[in-house]
Scaffold this motif. Structure first.
Motif, mmCIF file in Angstrom:
data_model
loop_
_atom_site.group_PDB
_atom_site.id
_atom_site.type_symbol
_atom_site.label_atom_id
_atom_site.label_comp_id
_atom_site.label_asym_id
_atom_site.label_seq_id
_atom_site.Cartn_x
_atom_site.Cartn_y
_atom_site.Cartn_z
ATOM 1 N N ALA A 1 0.738 -0.899 0.556
ATOM 2 C CA ALA A 1 -0.256 -0.212 -0.053
ATOM 3 C C ALA A 1 0.311 1.166 -0.172
ATOM 4 C CB ALA A 1 -0.546 0.002 0.685
ATOM 5 N N GLY A 2 0.143 2.015 -0.918
ATOM 6 C CA GLY A 2 1.514 3.320 -1.047
ATOM 7 C C GLY A 2 2.841 2.906 -1.774
ATOM 8 N N THR A 3 3.292 1.805 -2.555
ATOM 9 C CA THR A 3 4.192 1.804 -2.102
ATOM 10 C C THR A 3 4.713 1.821 -3.952
ATOM 11 O OG1 THR A 3 5.148 -0.138 -0.371
ATOM 12 C CG2 THR A 3 6.084 0.471 -2.860
ATOM 13 N N PRO A 4 5.548 2.455 -4.678
ATOM 14 C CA PRO A 4 5.705 2.759 -5.781
ATOM 15 C C PRO A 4 6.655 1.384 -6.388
ATOM 16 C CG PRO A 4 6.847 4.821 -4.627
ATOM 17 C CD PRO A 4 6.097 3.445 -3.462
ATOM 18 N N VAL A 5 5.714 1.670 -7.258
ATOM 19 C CA VAL A 5 5.356 -0.105 -8.299
ATOM 20 C C VAL A 5 5.890 0.243 -9.206
ATOM 21 C CG1 VAL A 5 5.374 -2.289 -9.066
ATOM 22 C CG2 VAL A 5 4.958 -1.384 -6.514
ATOM 23 N N LEU A 6 7.327 -0.032 -10.856
ATOM 24 C CA LEU A 6 7.502 -0.222 -12.240
ATOM 25 C C LEU A 6 6.698 -1.753 -12.003
ATOM 26 C CD1 LEU A 6 10.340 1.161 -13.454
ATOM 27 C CD2 LEU A 6 9.366 -0.551 -14.050
ATOM 28 N N VAL A 7 6.115 -1.565 -13.136
ATOM 29 C CA VAL A 7 5.881 -3.332 -14.061
ATOM 30 C C VAL A 7 6.661 -3.349 -14.519
ATOM 31 C CG1 VAL A 7 3.663 -2.956 -12.881
ATOM 32 C CG2 VAL A 7 3.551 -2.025 -15.166
ATOM 33 N N ALA A 8 6.929 -4.443 -15.416
ATOM 34 C CA ALA A 8 7.536 -4.941 -16.516
ATOM 35 C C ALA A 8 7.962 -6.182 -16.973
ATOM 36 C CB ALA A 8 9.056 -4.414 -16.474
ATOM 37 N N LEU B 1 -4.049 -3.945 -4.932
ATOM 38 C CA LEU B 1 -2.604 -3.976 -3.829
ATOM 39 C C LEU B 1 -2.586 -2.590 -3.300
ATOM 40 C CD1 LEU B 1 -0.492 -6.557 -5.004
ATOM 41 C CD2 LEU B 1 -2.035 -6.843 -3.184
ATOM 42 N N HIS B 2 -2.856 -1.834 -3.611
ATOM 43 C CA HIS B 2 -2.626 -0.114 -3.787
ATOM 44 C C HIS B 2 -1.497 -0.021 -3.299
ATOM 45 C CE1 HIS B 2 -6.958 -0.451 -1.949
ATOM 46 N NE2 HIS B 2 -6.784 -1.466 -1.264
ATOM 47 N N ALA B 3 -0.432 -0.229 -4.429
ATOM 48 C CA ALA B 3 0.541 -0.117 -4.898
ATOM 49 C C ALA B 3 0.674 1.448 -5.671
ATOM 50 C CB ALA B 3 1.566 -0.923 -5.537
ATOM 51 N N VAL B 4 1.543 2.067 -5.785
ATOM 52 C CA VAL B 4 1.589 3.808 -6.729
ATOM 53 C C VAL B 4 2.103 2.940 -8.376
ATOM 54 C CG1 VAL B 4 2.267 5.789 -6.668
ATOM 55 C CG2 VAL B 4 1.156 5.246 -4.969
ATOM 56 N N VAL B 5 1.602 2.632 -9.201
ATOM 57 C CA VAL B 5 2.602 2.411 -10.203
ATOM 58 C C VAL B 5 2.719 3.372 -10.878
ATOM 59 C CG1 VAL B 5 2.206 0.723 -12.663
ATOM 60 C CG2 VAL B 5 0.607 0.278 -10.679
ATOM 61 N N VAL B 6 4.385 3.210 -11.714
ATOM 62 C CA VAL B 6 4.968 4.600 -12.468
ATOM 63 C C VAL B 6 3.957 4.678 -13.338
ATOM 64 C CG1 VAL B 6 6.456 4.593 -10.483
ATOM 65 C CG2 VAL B 6 6.218 2.880 -12.997
ATOM 66 N N PRO B 7 3.739 5.709 -14.299
ATOM 67 C CA PRO B 7 3.313 6.044 -16.163
ATOM 68 C C PRO B 7 4.072 5.090 -16.254
ATOM 69 C CG PRO B 7 3.255 7.848 -14.963
ATOM 70 C CD PRO B 7 3.859 6.862 -13.970
#
Length: 211
Positions: free
Chosen positions: A108-115, A138-144
Motif C-alpha cells: 500500500a502506497g509503495t511505488p512500483v514499476l511493472v515490466a 494491492l494499493h501500490a502506486v504504479v508509475v506511468p
C-alpha cells in the motif's frame, strides 16, 4: 537520502531475459536516483529460487524460511520493480503466487514499476490488462511507464536496443522521482482549441485557393 529498491524477477531459465531486463531496470533507477541526489540500494528477489516455498505457503498459509525473508524485504521496500515473463497472455503463475503470499496491505502506497518479457510484441498489453490492475488492487502506486521487451528487442540492432533503453530510462526516471518525493506526470496534451484554425482556411483546397 537513501532508499531501498527491491527488484522482483520471475524468470525461470538461466540465463533469463526477464532477469536481464530486471537488472537493467535496477541499474537505471540507481542512475536516475543519483541524478536527483537519492542513493538507491538494490536488492534482487529471484522467485525461481523460491518456487517450492511459494507453493508450500499457498497450501499452509504461512511463508517460511527464505520466502519469509523475501516477503519481509518486499514489504519494507521504498520501491519495487516487478518483472515477469508472459505465459498464456498474462503474468506467470509463479509471479502471481508470490504476490498472493504477501499481506494484502504490504504494498500500500509503495511505488512500483511493472515490466514484462515475451517472445513477441503481441503480448505487450499484459502490462495494462493484467499487471496494473493487480498492483492497483494491492494499493501500490504504479508509475506511468511500464516496460515490455520482446525477443526482437534483444540484439536486433541499435535501433531496437535504443528504443528499449529509452523506455527503461523513462520508467526508471519516474520511479526515481517518486523515491525523491517529486510528483510524476506526463506533459499535458496541447489544447487544439487554444489557437483555432480560421474556418476559411479549413475550406481552402490543397493548392491554397479558397473554395
Amino acid at each position: 537520502m537513501t532508499r531501498r529498491l527491491v527488484v522482483v524477477t520471475a524468470g525461470l531459465s538461466q540465463p533469463s531475459s526477464t532477469r536481464l531486463l530486471a537488472d537493467r531496470l535496477g541499474s537505471a533507477v540507481v542512475r536516475a536516483g543519483s541524478e536527483r541526489g537519492v542513493e538507491v540500494q538494490v536488492q534482487v528477489v529471484e522467485l525461481r529460487d523460491l518456487a517450492h516455498d511459494i507453493a508450500n505457503a499457498l497450501v499452509t498459509g504461512f511463508p517460511a524460511g527464505e520466502l519469509r525473508a523475501a516477503v519481509d524485504v518486499v514489504a519494507a521496500a521504498d520501491a519495487v520493480v516487478a518483472v515477469t515473463p508472459v505465459f498464456a497472455a498474462s503474468y506467470s503463475g509463479l509471479f502471481k503466487s508470490f504476490f498472493d503470499v504477501l499481506d494484502p496491505d504490504a504494498l500500500a502506497g509503495t511505488p512500483v514499476l511493472v515490466a514484462a518479457t515475451a517472445g513477441t510484441a503481441r503480448h505487450s498489453l499484459v502490462l495494462d490488462h493484467a499487471m496494473r490492475p493487480m498492483f492497483t488492487y494491492l494499493h501500490a502506486v504504479v508509475v506511468p511507464t511500464g516496460v515490455f521487451a520482446a525477443a526482437e528487442d534483444w540484439g536486433a540492432g541499435d535501433g531496437a536496443d535504443r528504443a528499449l533503453a529509452e523506455r527503461v530510462d523513462r520508467a526508471a526516471g519516474e520511479l526515481a522521482a517518486l523515491l525523491g518525493g517529486e510528483p510524476v506526470g506526463r506533459a499535458a496534451a496541447p489544447d487544439p482549441y487554444e489557437e483555432p484554425t480560421p474556418f476559411v482556411d479549413l475550406l481552402a483546397d490543397s493548392s491554397g485557393q479558397q473554395v
